[in-house]
Design an enzyme around this catalytic site. Structure first.
Site, PDB file in Angstrom:
ATOM      1  CD  GLN A  91      35.672 -11.801  50.314  1.00  0.00           C
ATOM      2  OE1 GLN A  91      34.478 -11.908  50.579  1.00  0.00           O
ATOM      3  NE2 GLN A  91      36.608 -11.769  51.250  1.00  0.00           N
ATOM      4  CG  HIS A 109      32.914  -9.962  45.479  1.00  0.00           C
ATOM      5  ND1 HIS A 109      33.072  -9.777  46.841  1.00  0.00           N
ATOM      6  CD2 HIS A 109      32.358 -11.193  45.341  1.00  0.00           C
ATOM      7  CE1 HIS A 109      32.618 -10.844  47.484  1.00  0.00           C
ATOM      8  NE2 HIS A 109      32.196 -11.723  46.596  1.00  0.00           N
ATOM      9  CB  CYS A 117      27.646  -1.751  27.720  1.00  0.00           C
ATOM     10  SG  CYS A 117      26.257  -1.146  26.731  1.00  0.00           S
ATOM     11  CB  THR A 177      37.840 -11.483  54.401  1.00  0.00           C
ATOM     12  OG1 THR A 177      36.434 -11.533  54.134  1.00  0.00           O
ATOM     13  CG2 THR A 177      38.360 -12.882  54.638  1.00  0.00           C
ATOM     14  CB  SER A 178      34.214  -9.675  58.296  1.00  0.00           C
ATOM     15  OG  SER A 178      33.380  -9.653  57.134  1.00  0.00           O
ATOM     16  CG  ASN A 202      40.656 -10.606  59.788  1.00  0.00           C
ATOM     17  OD1 ASN A 202      40.766 -10.128  58.665  1.00  0.00           O
ATOM     18  ND2 ASN A 202      39.590 -10.401  60.552  1.00  0.00           N
ATOM     19  CG  LEU A 203      42.770  -5.216  63.306  1.00  0.00           C
ATOM     20  CD1 LEU A 203      44.289  -5.077  63.353  1.00  0.00           C
ATOM     21  CD2 LEU A 203      42.160  -3.898  62.848  1.00  0.00           C
ATOM     22  CB  ALA A 220      47.066  -7.161  56.188  1.00  0.00           C
TER      23      ALA A 220
END
Ligand code: BV8
Length: 234
Positions: A91, A109, A117, A177-178, A202-203, A220
């Site tokens: 992401q 993303h 352009c 990721t949350s 994840n943290l 991580a």
């Protein structure tokens, strides 16, 4: 581990945190300085292009001051040594996975280092400042280059390729990721429906922790090298 052949890895801002790249929703989060609606939507770009272009110009410039961390390097090693299928879906819009050696990688993303352009549709690597309204190298139009980034309300890139990989993976791993943003936050449920094992590193517990067979809490930079070593040593 013997029955694991095809792996999908999803990463978010947390994998780049130890490289000094701010996450979105943490205490020093990117969004802290801005409301999402003010900088990461097509409406924001239409309403205040200077604010939006400067927000991304600053983040693009910062890429030259940060380095991949051991988590990026470990995924680069996995990419080089894993004999089965692997797809790293990030992401993130930074280039730290590439610099850490990842090749079987896609940016759902978009990327800070890509310009789009709107006059001719050309997409290509971009360096410098979009706020200076550069001229498009493909069509010569001036001031129509926007960040090649997926904003809220826009369709993420390569969704068919992601869905195909999720439908055949034996292991789905989510890192940093949350679980706050869709469709990425729903990938774990798709993987489970197709019978994959699911692991989260994840943290803190994410919004989707409930859907994972296993959750490992921690940094991580420590958890990912350990996990890759375990996987490659069988
Ligand atoms: C779409 C690019 C449809 C910009 C981003 C209601 C319900 C469900 C969905 C929606 C809804 N309302 C609206 C939606 C859709 C919306 C959405 O999900 N909104 C949310 C807020 C509810 N989604 C969309 O709009 C998407 N498009 O749906 O299109 C469509 C259909 C047809 C036609 C057209 C369109 C597009 C979403 C993409 C938006 N763009 N980014 C930019 O980068 O500036 S999203 C943004 O959040 C980032 O890209 C990021 O990837 C994403 C998720 O954030 P995280 O990466 O998870 O980062 P975060 O800070 O949140 O968390 C970091 C985590 O790391 C934490 O958990 C922390 O604990 C952990 N961590 C920290 N340090 C470490 C660590 N972990 C390990 N080690 C550490 N050291």
């Amino acid at each position: 581990m013997a029955d694991i052949r095809n792996i999908v890895v999803l990463t978010g801002a947390g994998i780049s945190a130890e490289s000094g790249v701010p996450t979105f929703r943490g205490p020093d989060g990117l969004w802290e300085g801005h409301r999402v609606e003010d900088v990461a939507t097509p409406q924001a770009y239409a309403r205040d292009p200077d604010l939006v272009l400067d927000f991304y110009d600053q983040r693009r410039a910062k890429l030259h001051t940060v380095e991949p961390n051991p988590a990026h390097d470990a995924l680069g090693r996995l990419d080089a040594e894993w004999p089965g299928e692997l797809l790293i879906v990030t992401q993130n819009v930074d280039d730290l996975h590439e610099r850490g050696g990842a090749k079987r990688l896609l940016h759902m993303h978009g990327e800070l280092k890509s310009g789009w352009c709107l006059a001719c549709g050309d997409r290509r690597p971009f360096e410098g400042k979009m706020a200076e309204r550069p001229t498009c190298p493909a069509c010569g139009a001036r001031g129509h280059i926007r960040p090649d980034i997926v904003w809220f309300g826009e369709m993420p890139y390569q969704m068919e390729r992601i869905e195909a990989a999720l439908s055949t993976c034996d292991l789905f791993v989510s890192i940093g990721t949350s679980g706050a943003v869709y469709p990425a936050a729903g990938f774990v449920q798709s993987a489970r429906q197709f019978g994959a094992q699911t692991l989260e590193m994840n943290l803190d517990p994410s919004e989707g922790s409930f859907f994972f067979h296993e959750s490992r809490m921690g940094k991580a930079g420590e958890l990912v090298p350990e996990w890759v070593e375990g996987l490659l040593s069988g």
